[in-house]
Design a protein around this motif. Sequence first.
Motif, PDB file in Angstrom:
ATOM      1  N   PHE A 246       0.753  -1.315   0.094  1.00 37.33           N
ATOM      2  CA  PHE A 246      -0.011   0.098   0.143  1.00 37.33           C
ATOM      3  C   PHE A 246       0.788   1.302   0.001  1.00 37.33           C
ATOM      4  O   PHE A 246       0.635   2.226  -0.690  1.00 37.33           O
ATOM      5  N   ARG A 247       1.744   1.173   0.774  1.00 39.96           N
ATOM      6  CA  ARG A 247       2.932   2.270   0.820  1.00 39.96           C
ATOM      7  C   ARG A 247       3.564   2.418  -0.565  1.00 39.96           C
ATOM      8  O   ARG A 247       3.714   3.754  -1.179  1.00 39.96           O
ATOM      9  N   HIS A 248       3.986   1.302  -1.226  1.00 38.58           N
ATOM     10  CA  HIS A 248       4.519   1.553  -2.592  1.00 38.58           C
ATOM     11  C   HIS A 248       3.385   2.092  -3.560  1.00 38.58           C
ATOM     12  O   HIS A 248       3.664   2.926  -4.587  1.00 38.58           O
ATOM     13  N   SER A 249       2.274   1.489  -3.525  1.00 35.94           N
ATOM     14  CA  SER A 249       1.201   2.038  -4.420  1.00 35.94           C
ATOM     15  C   SER A 249       0.836   3.412  -4.091  1.00 35.94           C
ATOM     16  O   SER A 249       0.718   4.037  -5.184  1.00 35.94           O
ATOM     17  N   PHE A 250       0.912   3.820  -3.025  1.00 36.22           N
ATOM     18  CA  PHE A 250       0.699   5.414  -2.774  1.00 36.22           C
ATOM     19  C   PHE A 250       1.682   6.265  -3.477  1.00 36.22           C
ATOM     20  O   PHE A 250       1.377   7.098  -4.101  1.00 36.22           O
ATOM     21  N   ALA A 251       3.023   5.894  -3.358  1.00 39.02           N
ATOM     22  CA  ALA A 251       4.030   6.643  -3.728  1.00 39.02           C
ATOM     23  C   ALA A 251       3.960   6.399  -5.423  1.00 39.02           C
ATOM     24  O   ALA A 251       4.155   7.571  -6.143  1.00 39.02           O
ATOM     25  N   THR A 252       3.914   5.379  -6.071  1.00 38.15           N
ATOM     26  CA  THR A 252       3.830   5.163  -7.341  1.00 38.15           C
ATOM     27  C   THR A 252       2.697   6.059  -8.159  1.00 38.15           C
ATOM     28  O   THR A 252       3.132   6.443  -9.088  1.00 38.15           O
ATOM     29  N   HIS A 253       1.611   5.701  -7.377  1.00 44.04           N
ATOM     30  CA  HIS A 253       0.234   6.566  -8.089  1.00 44.04           C
ATOM     31  C   HIS A 253       0.620   8.152  -7.904  1.00 44.04           C
ATOM     32  O   HIS A 253       0.106   8.889  -8.852  1.00 44.04           O
ATOM     33  N   LEU A 254       1.354   8.744  -7.029  1.00 42.91           N
ATOM     34  CA  LEU A 254       1.621   9.864  -6.960  1.00 42.91           C
ATOM     35  C   LEU A 254       2.503  10.172  -8.130  1.00 42.91           C
ATOM     36  O   LEU A 254       2.357  11.454  -8.787  1.00 42.91           O
ATOM     37  N   VAL A 255       3.713   9.680  -8.215  1.00 40.82           N
ATOM     38  CA  VAL A 255       4.669   9.863  -9.111  1.00 40.82           C
ATOM     39  C   VAL A 255       4.128   9.886 -10.433  1.00 40.82           C
ATOM     40  O   VAL A 255       4.366  10.580 -11.600  1.00 40.82           O
ATOM     41  N   GLU A 256       3.225   8.815 -10.714  1.00 35.50           N
ATOM     42  CA  GLU A 256       2.612   8.538 -12.059  1.00 35.50           C
ATOM     43  C   GLU A 256       1.763   9.778 -12.530  1.00 35.50           C
ATOM     44  O   GLU A 256       1.661   9.977 -13.733  1.00 35.50           O
ATOM     45  N   ASN A 257       1.233  10.366 -11.512  1.00 30.89           N
ATOM     46  CA  ASN A 257       0.335  11.521 -11.731  1.00 30.89           C
ATOM     47  C   ASN A 257       0.841  12.895 -11.758  1.00 30.89           C
ATOM     48  O   ASN A 257       0.258  14.016 -11.373  1.00 30.89           O
ATOM     49  N   GLY A 258       2.358  12.786 -11.482  1.00 28.87           N
ATOM     50  CA  GLY A 258       3.001  14.100 -11.653  1.00 28.87           C
ATOM     51  C   GLY A 258       3.474  14.890 -10.583  1.00 28.87           C
ATOM     52  O   GLY A 258       3.901  16.071 -10.458  1.00 28.87           O
TER      53      GLY A 258
END
Length: 300
Positions: A246-258
């Motif tokens: 969930f922590r990885h997903s949180f960070a990845t989704h933030l970076v993916e969206n700029g």
Amino acid sequence: MWETYKKGYKAWLRLEKSLADNSVQAYLQDIEKLTQYLSHAGNLAAPDKLQPEDLEQFIRWVAELGMTQRSQARILSGLRSFYKYCVEEQIVREDPTILLEAPKLSRLLPDTLSYEEIELIIAAIDLSKPEGERNKAILETLYSCGLRVSELVGLQISCLFLDSGFIRVLGKGSKERLVPIGENAIRQIEIYRNTIRNHQQIKPGKEDILFLNRRGAQLTRVMIFLIIKALAQKAGISKQISPHTFRHSFATHLVENGADLRAVQEMLGHESITTTEIYTHLDREFLRKTLYSFHPGFRK
């Protein structure tokens, strides 16, 4: 003899380095492995008597046990930390780990869940049971704030500033940080507190801990892992999932969206930006979709 060194090292990690108990235990386990090897090799010499060659043979022994390069590198980091303590305490004159080479590590992309998969896992929660509202609040908080599991189980009510949309988190090395929290997580925390937690008999000393088990005590990290694993299975998701996912997903989704990488670093509580930079290595499927969506040469 080594027990004395271990006790001194433990105190140094806690008092001088202000490390959390989990980190202290991990470093001590590295030194325990070293003494196991030395005992096995019939060379249980004091730290000041060990040569770089002895430590090289230890690292080789660890590799032969089948440990991954990442585990070997972590053990070497533990050795270096121990000898830093030995130098500061004048137990040794020179640090024998200086010339030791760490195994080359490849940057691994962390496992992530899509937003839809996270929604499926949350939807799998049985809200008819008392622990259901708590578990939903746990998952919403994990994903909304990108917390480590140790930060989640230690989250205190006095550190919730829900009216302002922030929580105060005690991270690694007892470092505090303010993290924004989303509306879904805020709403679910309030539901959990009002309908479940407020009616529990709470164990003395745990009155300020937010997430409690049915006995009114603090949840363990293992319990969080088991909750998430069971829900992922119920949701039909076959990926290897842990609270850290969930922590990885949180960070990845933030970076993916700029999102700005420095902002993500601050929210995750990473000491170094290089740790956060792993999230810039986004999965190929996301990059392919981005190219097809926005690059004129890839449009059909």
